[in-house]
Write a protein that holds these residues in place. Structure first.
Motif, PDB file in Angstrom:
ATOM      1  N   TRP A   1      49.713  38.381  45.049  1.00  0.00           N
ATOM      2  CA  TRP A   1      49.405  38.878  43.717  1.00  0.00           C
ATOM      3  C   TRP A   1      48.029  39.514  43.704  1.00  0.00           C
ATOM      4  CZ3 TRP A   1      48.480  33.970  45.158  1.00  0.00           C
ATOM      5  CH2 TRP A   1      47.290  33.376  44.767  1.00  0.00           C
ATOM      6  N   GLN A   2      47.774  40.243  42.635  1.00  0.00           N
ATOM      7  CA  GLN A   2      46.481  40.889  42.464  1.00  0.00           C
ATOM      8  C   GLN A   2      45.857  40.348  41.188  1.00  0.00           C
ATOM      9  OE1 GLN A   2      46.433  45.230  41.967  1.00  0.00           O
ATOM     10  NE2 GLN A   2      45.481  45.297  43.981  1.00  0.00           N
ATOM     11  N   ASP A   3      44.562  39.979  41.258  1.00  0.00           N
ATOM     12  CA  ASP A   3      43.899  39.429  40.070  1.00  0.00           C
ATOM     13  C   ASP A   3      43.391  40.547  39.160  1.00  0.00           C
ATOM     14  OD1 ASP A   3      41.450  40.292  41.148  1.00  0.00           O
ATOM     15  OD2 ASP A   3      40.890  38.298  41.852  1.00  0.00           O
ATOM     16  N   ALA A   4      42.743  40.148  38.083  1.00  0.00           N
ATOM     17  CA  ALA A   4      42.308  41.098  37.051  1.00  0.00           C
ATOM     18  C   ALA A   4      41.296  42.124  37.555  1.00  0.00           C
ATOM     19  CB  ALA A   4      41.719  40.340  35.865  1.00  0.00           C
TER      20      ALA A   4
ATOM     21  N   LYS B   1      41.560  42.284  43.193  1.00  0.00           N
ATOM     22  CA  LYS B   1      41.562  41.615  44.499  1.00  0.00           C
ATOM     23  C   LYS B   1      42.961  41.089  44.786  1.00  0.00           C
ATOM     24  CE  LYS B   1      39.342  38.161  47.352  1.00  0.00           C
ATOM     25  NZ  LYS B   1      38.288  37.181  47.518  1.00  0.00           N
ATOM     26  N   THR B   2      43.412  41.310  46.014  1.00  0.00           N
ATOM     27  CA  THR B   2      44.730  40.854  46.427  1.00  0.00           C
ATOM     28  C   THR B   2      44.632  39.474  47.049  1.00  0.00           C
ATOM     29  OG1 THR B   2      45.441  43.128  46.852  1.00  0.00           O
ATOM     30  CG2 THR B   2      46.728  41.391  47.896  1.00  0.00           C
ATOM     31  N   TRP B   3      45.547  38.611  46.659  1.00  0.00           N
ATOM     32  CA  TRP B   3      45.622  37.245  47.172  1.00  0.00           C
ATOM     33  C   TRP B   3      46.981  37.026  47.818  1.00  0.00           C
ATOM     34  CZ3 TRP B   3      41.391  34.056  46.627  1.00  0.00           C
ATOM     35  CH2 TRP B   3      40.410  34.494  45.750  1.00  0.00           C
TER      36      TRP B   3
END
Length: 66
Positions: free
Chosen positions: A17-20, A23-25
């Motif tokens: 997922w990508q945060d606000a 950044k990709t996690w």
């Protein structure tokens, strides 16, 4: 095959997922943890460590800034 209870945790899955802030996690359950959880025999240790190292490398590459 030596410890069939591990099937409850397989196949390995990943969550990406990508945060606000963009950044990709990438998360997954570490195979070393699974081996301990299911008391895999010592004969599987090399394969488990290799799989864990591969997943760590793939995660680093997939989440590296471009």
């Amino acid at each position: 095959q030596s410890v069939q209870t591990i099937e409850i945790d397989l196949s390995l899955k990943a969550l990406v997922w990508q945060d606000a802030v963009g950044k990709t996690w990438l998360s997954y359950i570490n195979p070393v943890w699974l081996a301990r959880r299911h008391s895999l025999p010592v004969q599987t240790e090399a394969a488990v460590k290799a799989l864990s190292a591969m997943l760590k490398a793939v995660t680093a590459a997939a989440t590296a800034p471009q």
